[in-house]
Write a protein that holds these residues in place. Structure first.
Motif, PDB file in Angstrom:
ATOM      1  N   GLU A 170      75.588 -31.651   5.043  1.00  0.00           N
ATOM      2  CA  GLU A 170      74.495 -32.519   4.829  1.00  0.00           C
ATOM      3  C   GLU A 170      75.008 -34.160   5.056  1.00  0.00           C
ATOM      4  O   GLU A 170      74.474 -35.196   5.044  1.00  0.00           O
ATOM      5  N   LYS A 171      76.498 -34.143   4.864  1.00  0.00           N
ATOM      6  CA  LYS A 171      77.209 -35.523   5.070  1.00  0.00           C
ATOM      7  C   LYS A 171      76.477 -36.121   6.379  1.00  0.00           C
ATOM      8  O   LYS A 171      77.548 -36.710   7.312  1.00  0.00           O
ATOM      9  N   GLN A 172      76.564 -34.771   6.997  1.00  0.00           N
ATOM     10  CA  GLN A 172      75.847 -35.128   8.950  1.00  0.00           C
ATOM     11  C   GLN A 172      74.176 -35.795   8.559  1.00  0.00           C
ATOM     12  O   GLN A 172      74.318 -36.298  10.155  1.00  0.00           O
ATOM     13  N   GLY A 173      73.935 -35.867   7.936  1.00  0.00           N
ATOM     14  CA  GLY A 173      72.408 -35.716   7.927  1.00  0.00           C
ATOM     15  C   GLY A 173      71.951 -35.010   7.910  1.00  0.00           C
ATOM     16  O   GLY A 173      70.268 -35.189   8.006  1.00  0.00           O
ATOM     17  N   GLY A 232      69.550 -37.696   3.968  1.00  0.00           N
ATOM     18  CA  GLY A 232      69.098 -37.618   5.426  1.00  0.00           C
ATOM     19  C   GLY A 232      69.755 -38.546   6.816  1.00  0.00           C
ATOM     20  O   GLY A 232      68.949 -38.399   7.002  1.00  0.00           O
ATOM     21  N   SER A 233      70.514 -39.529   5.825  1.00  0.00           N
ATOM     22  CA  SER A 233      71.261 -40.142   7.390  1.00  0.00           C
ATOM     23  C   SER A 233      72.098 -39.894   7.726  1.00  0.00           C
ATOM     24  O   SER A 233      73.007 -38.663   7.088  1.00  0.00           O
ATOM     25  N   GLY A 234      72.670 -39.705   9.306  1.00  0.00           N
ATOM     26  CA  GLY A 234      73.443 -39.840   9.526  1.00  0.00           C
ATOM     27  C   GLY A 234      72.959 -38.487  10.660  1.00  0.00           C
ATOM     28  O   GLY A 234      71.794 -39.016  11.336  1.00  0.00           O
ATOM     29  N   LYS A 242      70.470 -36.063  11.217  1.00  0.00           N
ATOM     30  CA  LYS A 242      68.611 -36.565  10.465  1.00  0.00           C
ATOM     31  C   LYS A 242      67.458 -36.120  10.983  1.00  0.00           C
ATOM     32  O   LYS A 242      67.652 -35.651  11.789  1.00  0.00           O
ATOM     33  N   LYS A 274      76.950 -42.499   2.180  1.00  0.00           N
ATOM     34  CA  LYS A 274      75.760 -42.117   2.507  1.00  0.00           C
ATOM     35  C   LYS A 274      75.027 -41.847   2.050  1.00  0.00           C
ATOM     36  O   LYS A 274      74.695 -40.711   1.302  1.00  0.00           O
ATOM     37  N   GLU A 275      73.657 -42.166   2.515  1.00  0.00           N
ATOM     38  CA  GLU A 275      72.126 -41.736   1.516  1.00  0.00           C
ATOM     39  C   GLU A 275      71.889 -40.140   2.389  1.00  0.00           C
ATOM     40  O   GLU A 275      71.633 -39.837   3.303  1.00  0.00           O
ATOM     41  N   THR A 320      69.079 -31.765   6.806  1.00  0.00           N
ATOM     42  CA  THR A 320      68.221 -30.679   5.613  1.00  0.00           C
ATOM     43  C   THR A 320      69.124 -29.258   5.887  1.00  0.00           C
ATOM     44  O   THR A 320      68.380 -28.854   6.980  1.00  0.00           O
TER      45      THR A 320
END
Length: 320
Positions: free
Chosen positions: A161-164, A93-95, A98, A90-91, A166
């Motif tokens: 962070e894996k969930q998006g 900030g995605s998820g 976000k 995942k990029e 910050t």
């Protein structure tokens, strides 16, 4: 964090043991039932302590936890037990989270005990003035609360962070040698306009005192403090964290504060009084109790602690 007050001695020196707190049986039984109701309300019922996630070290590029003081046993350092989080591709900030901002506040600082003049400086917490910070506590073998809190914070940051989300930390491996002060810790969350803020601690109560408790902000409107707008959402955040932390770690609610609910409301903590965003503290266990200390010094258990915190925060953010 010592529940009854600051301790300014170096963490490798044992503090005098405090006498156990007496809890009346008549209060404990209904309190325990209420704690179970809280647990069930947020989706409890899983097997207590089941290892639902592999233990993981902080991600590559993350600052390492401070070195342990002399005498720390080999099992204590923040190195994880086994495994590491996989790269999910995942990029940043995605998820699903976000756009959400979470501030994690690892309690204390390993250098505080060498800077007693600085951390003894009084700061305004709204209701009164209080020490800038305290040294925190440690296990009898010298594993410090400051090391524990930053290790769990790194693990929690990785999961969020894996969930998006910050994620911002109030201190990290490159932090100054002491602090930051409690008012600055609150200000970091306020400036970030955090959707949720969590301060991570471990207690320093008497042996035999076991379990976790989540500290909620009480209603304060005095001086620089005004918590009235955050009391409700902070309570919701705390209840969700308590239920998920219990399920993931198997650690019981505190048997010495909170009446068995795992929830305590306080108005004497600057980190809560000065917050303008939903915020709670969690005392993950008692470092001075041998059973709790065995958990707190385990990398695998710290990963479960981070997982429980993450699930509570995610649950809160998805409904907010």
């Amino acid at each position: 964090m010592s529940y009854t007050g600051p301790d300014f001695d170096p963490p490798q020196q044992r503090r005098p043991r405090r006498g156990p707190l007496t809890v009346a049986l008549a209060a404990l039984v209904p309190g325990a039932l209420l704690g179970w109701m809280v647990y069930e309300a947020v989706g409890g019922g899983g097997t207590g302590g089941a290892d639902r996630t592999a233990s993981a070290a902080p991600t590559a590029g993350t600052s390492a936890a401070p070195s342990a003081p002399a005498g720390t046993p080999a099992a204590s350092p923040s190195a994880s037990a086994s495994g590491s989080p996989g790269d999910d591709g995942k990029e940043p900030g995605s998820g699903p989270l976000k756009g959400k901002v979470v501030v994690i506040d690892p309690g204390h600082n390993p250098g505080n005990f060498r800077h007693t003049a600085e951390i003894n400086r009084q700061v305004d917490i709204g209701t009164n003035r209080k020490e800038c910070d305290t040294t925190g506590t440690s296990t009898n073998d010298g594993y410090t609360e400051a090391e524990f809190t930053v290790d769990v914070a790194h693990r929690l940051r990785t999961l969020l962070e894996k969930q998006g989300a910050t994620v911002k930390l109030t201190r990290d491996g490159d932090s100054p040698a002491w602090g930051p002060c409690v008012d600055e810790r609150a200000r970091i969350g306020n400036t970030a306009r955090a959707d949720a803020a969590v301060s991570i601690h471990a207690d320093g109560s008497a042996p035999g005192d076991r379990g976790f408790h989540v500290i909620l902000p009480g209603s304060v409107h005095a001086g620089a403090a005004d918590t009235r707008a955050i009391v409700g959402p902070s309570h919701d955040l705390g209840v969700r964290i308590a239920g998920n932390f219990l399920r993931e770690t198997g650690e019981p609610p505190s048997n010495y504060v909170g009446g068995g609910t795992g929830l305590v409301t306080r108005t004497d903590l600057g980190g809560l009084n000065l917050s303008t965003v939903p915020k709670v503290f969690i005392e993950c266990g008692n470092m001075r109790d041998s059973k709790d200390a065995a958990l707190l010094t385990s990398g695998a258990w710290r990963q479960k602690a981070a997982q429980g915190l993450s699930e509570g925060i995610v649950s809160f953010l998805r409904q907010s």
